[in-house]
Design a protein around this motif. Structure first.
Motif, PDB file in Angstrom:
ATOM      1  N   GLN A  71      73.393  66.246  91.359  1.00  0.00           N
ATOM      2  CA  GLN A  71      72.893  64.943  90.937  1.00  0.00           C
ATOM      3  C   GLN A  71      73.360  64.679  89.216  1.00  0.00           C
ATOM      4  O   GLN A  71      73.688  63.581  88.998  1.00  0.00           O
ATOM      5  N   HIS A  72      73.449  65.996  88.582  1.00  0.00           N
ATOM      6  CA  HIS A  72      73.766  65.820  87.350  1.00  0.00           C
ATOM      7  C   HIS A  72      74.258  67.137  86.837  1.00  0.00           C
ATOM      8  O   HIS A  72      73.716  68.248  87.299  1.00  0.00           O
ATOM      9  N   ALA A  73      75.297  67.249  86.332  1.00  0.00           N
ATOM     10  CA  ALA A  73      75.539  68.764  85.704  1.00  0.00           C
ATOM     11  C   ALA A  73      75.813  68.675  84.198  1.00  0.00           C
ATOM     12  O   ALA A  73      75.803  69.754  83.400  1.00  0.00           O
ATOM     13  N   PHE A  77      80.450  70.629  82.063  1.00  0.00           N
ATOM     14  CA  PHE A  77      80.990  70.978  83.415  1.00  0.00           C
ATOM     15  C   PHE A  77      81.840  70.063  83.905  1.00  0.00           C
ATOM     16  O   PHE A  77      81.728  68.715  83.912  1.00  0.00           O
ATOM     17  N   TYR A  78      82.868  70.347  85.082  1.00  0.00           N
ATOM     18  CA  TYR A  78      83.545  69.594  85.954  1.00  0.00           C
ATOM     19  C   TYR A  78      82.593  69.175  86.879  1.00  0.00           C
ATOM     20  O   TYR A  78      82.031  70.078  87.458  1.00  0.00           O
ATOM     21  N   THR A  79      82.710  67.932  87.020  1.00  0.00           N
ATOM     22  CA  THR A  79      82.242  67.543  88.729  1.00  0.00           C
ATOM     23  C   THR A  79      83.456  66.609  89.403  1.00  0.00           C
ATOM     24  O   THR A  79      84.080  66.161  88.785  1.00  0.00           O
ATOM     25  N   THR A 281      75.200  61.633  77.672  1.00  0.00           N
ATOM     26  CA  THR A 281      74.689  62.533  78.576  1.00  0.00           C
ATOM     27  C   THR A 281      74.988  62.162  79.890  1.00  0.00           C
ATOM     28  O   THR A 281      75.268  62.932  80.750  1.00  0.00           O
ATOM     29  N   PHE A 282      74.749  60.871  80.332  1.00  0.00           N
ATOM     30  CA  PHE A 282      74.821  60.408  81.656  1.00  0.00           C
ATOM     31  C   PHE A 282      76.162  59.958  82.238  1.00  0.00           C
ATOM     32  O   PHE A 282      76.326  59.691  83.098  1.00  0.00           O
ATOM     33  N   GLY A 283      77.009  59.725  81.204  1.00  0.00           N
ATOM     34  CA  GLY A 283      78.209  59.218  81.344  1.00  0.00           C
ATOM     35  C   GLY A 283      79.100  59.990  82.337  1.00  0.00           C
ATOM     36  O   GLY A 283      79.282  61.209  82.385  1.00  0.00           O
ATOM     37  N   GLY A 284      79.729  59.498  83.397  1.00  0.00           N
ATOM     38  CA  GLY A 284      80.248  60.349  84.449  1.00  0.00           C
ATOM     39  C   GLY A 284      79.238  60.971  85.309  1.00  0.00           C
ATOM     40  O   GLY A 284      79.705  61.779  86.427  1.00  0.00           O
ATOM     41  N   ASN A 285      78.168  60.527  85.423  1.00  0.00           N
ATOM     42  CA  ASN A 285      77.106  61.121  86.446  1.00  0.00           C
ATOM     43  C   ASN A 285      77.534  61.120  87.769  1.00  0.00           C
ATOM     44  O   ASN A 285      78.124  60.095  88.385  1.00  0.00           O
ATOM     45  N   PRO A 286      77.334  62.379  88.710  1.00  0.00           N
ATOM     46  CA  PRO A 286      77.983  62.454  89.676  1.00  0.00           C
ATOM     47  C   PRO A 286      77.486  61.151  91.015  1.00  0.00           C
ATOM     48  O   PRO A 286      78.460  60.830  91.688  1.00  0.00           O
ATOM     49  N   ILE A 287      76.234  60.839  91.025  1.00  0.00           N
ATOM     50  CA  ILE A 287      75.797  59.888  91.740  1.00  0.00           C
ATOM     51  C   ILE A 287      76.226  58.505  91.509  1.00  0.00           C
ATOM     52  O   ILE A 287      76.855  58.008  92.419  1.00  0.00           O
ATOM     53  N   ALA A 288      76.142  58.256  90.325  1.00  0.00           N
ATOM     54  CA  ALA A 288      76.988  56.966  89.801  1.00  0.00           C
ATOM     55  C   ALA A 288      78.331  56.733  90.212  1.00  0.00           C
ATOM     56  O   ALA A 288      78.798  55.851  90.651  1.00  0.00           O
ATOM     57  N   CYS A 289      79.124  58.027  89.919  1.00  0.00           N
ATOM     58  CA  CYS A 289      80.673  58.065  90.166  1.00  0.00           C
ATOM     59  C   CYS A 289      80.921  57.923  91.643  1.00  0.00           C
ATOM     60  O   CYS A 289      81.638  57.275  92.036  1.00  0.00           O
ATOM     61  N   ALA A 290      80.005  58.552  92.699  1.00  0.00           N
ATOM     62  CA  ALA A 290      80.383  58.660  94.064  1.00  0.00           C
ATOM     63  C   ALA A 290      79.990  57.017  94.339  1.00  0.00           C
ATOM     64  O   ALA A 290      80.840  56.662  95.294  1.00  0.00           O
TER      65      ALA A 290
END
Ligand SMILES: Cc1ncc(COP(=O)(O)O)c(C=O)c1O
Length: 389
Positions: A71-73, A77-79, A281-290
């Motif tokens: 949900q967040h990394a 790190f790359y996601t 911090t939250f920019g590029g969050n994996p859930i928001a990006c998916a």
């Protein structure tokens, strides 16, 4: 005993919003349901956010699949979804690099910082002025409030950030004067002004701006927070104008209902920001990006044509209709100048089961891009009847 949502909200939520007197608890597509189970046709899409309406299946699936993985990394790190979204946006628009954030205001903050840094790196300090347009809206942070060209926003929170100028959106003379007299690094504009009254900029004005700045290395920033992601019948509204912006910002419809913002850079501006110069911090969050990937992937030629068709239908139905002074906007981003007071109309439409918005003194319509024709026709019929009263 059932919780009274509205009373609890009034008691505990900071009073910054004038809410309509209903709580929305669920929805499906362009249909919303309140706490009593009453159904509404949604012509707002959460102010241009729910691009594919409520509880869209593909969007839900994308979110739950990603939530089950990671949900967040952090940006240390790359996601996978983050780079997938950036690639999609670049391929759709010709951009070279993307910075991901969480809202429209943040996307604009990033654009303004990048424009100033680009100029600093190329020309040294002092060339920091940004010209925005009168009647524009760029966000609620102190910097983006400053960028917003409306006096009503420039009270009570001063001192503001220095170095902003506000040009008339319908007269090129002021823009020309500012460019001649000030050390300007960028011009920033909404191609369709949203909050300021759903006004599409004049094509000649826009072309003149582009030619004024071309040889001076003044950057063009297009704020597509509201008008982007298919809303006007092109991926971005500037595409209707044959413009070549240096920086584009977007948010709202991008995440289909999850918070995300994006700042897109062209060849020239792609390195304006470098490691350590910006972050989130939250920019590029994996859930928001998916979630955003599941939206961007589906904004294709067929959908854009449907948006145009539906926008043309609404405009055709309402132009010249009783109680309508004018209809403005592009695609499914429309403003209606009304004879009846607009707040009264909003209440009347809600009473009749249709959710609508305002923009200044206008009624504003931002339905989901995939609203079904039958729902659209029913909503327009009701709005038309209320406009005529
Ligand atoms: C054109 C434009 N820019 C920026 C913003 C600010 O976006 P956010 O509320 O996501 O910060 C908005 C919001 O309405 C907008 O319409």
């Amino acid at each position: 005993m059932a919780i009274d949502i509205k009373e609890r909200d009034k008691k505990y939520i900071a009073g910054t919003y004038k809410r309509n007197p209903l709580a929305l608890v669920s929805g499906k597509g362009a249909l919303a349901y309140d706490e009593t189970g009453r159904e509404y046709i949604d012509m707002t899409s959460g102010i241009g956010v729910n691009a594919f309406g409520f509880a869209d299946k593909e969007w839900q699936q994308a979110i739950s699949n990603q939530a089950a993985k990671i949900q967040h990394a952090s940006n240390l790190f790359y996601t996978e979804p983050c780079s997938r979204l950036a690639e999609l946006l670049c391929k759709k628009t010709g951009a070279y690099k993307v910075f991901l954030s969480n809202s429209g205001a943040e996307a604009n903050e990033c654009a303004i910082k990048a424009a100033r840094r680009y100029s600093y790196l190329q020309y040294g300090p002092g060339r920091h002025y940004i010209i925005t347009l009168k009647n524009s809206f760029h966000g609620r942070t102190l910097l983006t409030l400053t960028a917003t060209g409306q006096d009503s926003f420039h009270k009570e929170f001063d001192p503001f950030v220095e170095g902003f100028l506000y040009a008339d959106a319908f007269d090129i003379a002021e823009m020309k004067k500012f460019i001649e007299e000030y050390p300007v690094c960028a011009v920033m504009m909404e191609i369709v002004q949203g909050e300021g009254g759903v006004r599409a900029l004049d094509k000649q004005f826009v072309a003149e701006v582009q030619s004024l700045i071309k040889d001076k290395d003044i950057l063009l920033i297009c704020d597509e927070v509201q008008s982007g992601n298919g809303r006007t019948g092109e991926y971005f509204a500037y595409m209707h104008y044959g413009l070549q912006p240096d920086i584009v910002t977007t948010a709202k419809g991008l995440g289909g209902g999850l918070p995300i913002g994006a700042t897109l850079f062209n060849l020239k501006t792609q390195n304006a920001l470098s490691a350590g110069s910006h972050g989130s911090t939250f920019g590029g969050n994996p859930i928001a990006c998916a979630a955003a990937c599941s939206i961007v992937e589906r904004i294709d030629e067929k959908l854009l044509q449907e948006v145009t068709k539906k926008g043309t239908y609404i405009t055709g139905e309402l132009t010249g209709s009783k109680g309508v002074k004018s209809v403005s906007g592009l695609g499914l981003m429309l403003g209606i100048e009304t004879e009846r007071p607009v707040q009264e109309l909003v209440s009347a439409c809600i009473q009749r089961g249709v959710l609508v918005l305002t923009a200044h003194e206008k009624l504003r319509l931002l339905p989901p891009l995939n609203i079904e024709w039958e729902q659209l026709k029913k909503a327009v019929e009701i709005i038309k009847e209320e406009l005529a009263k």
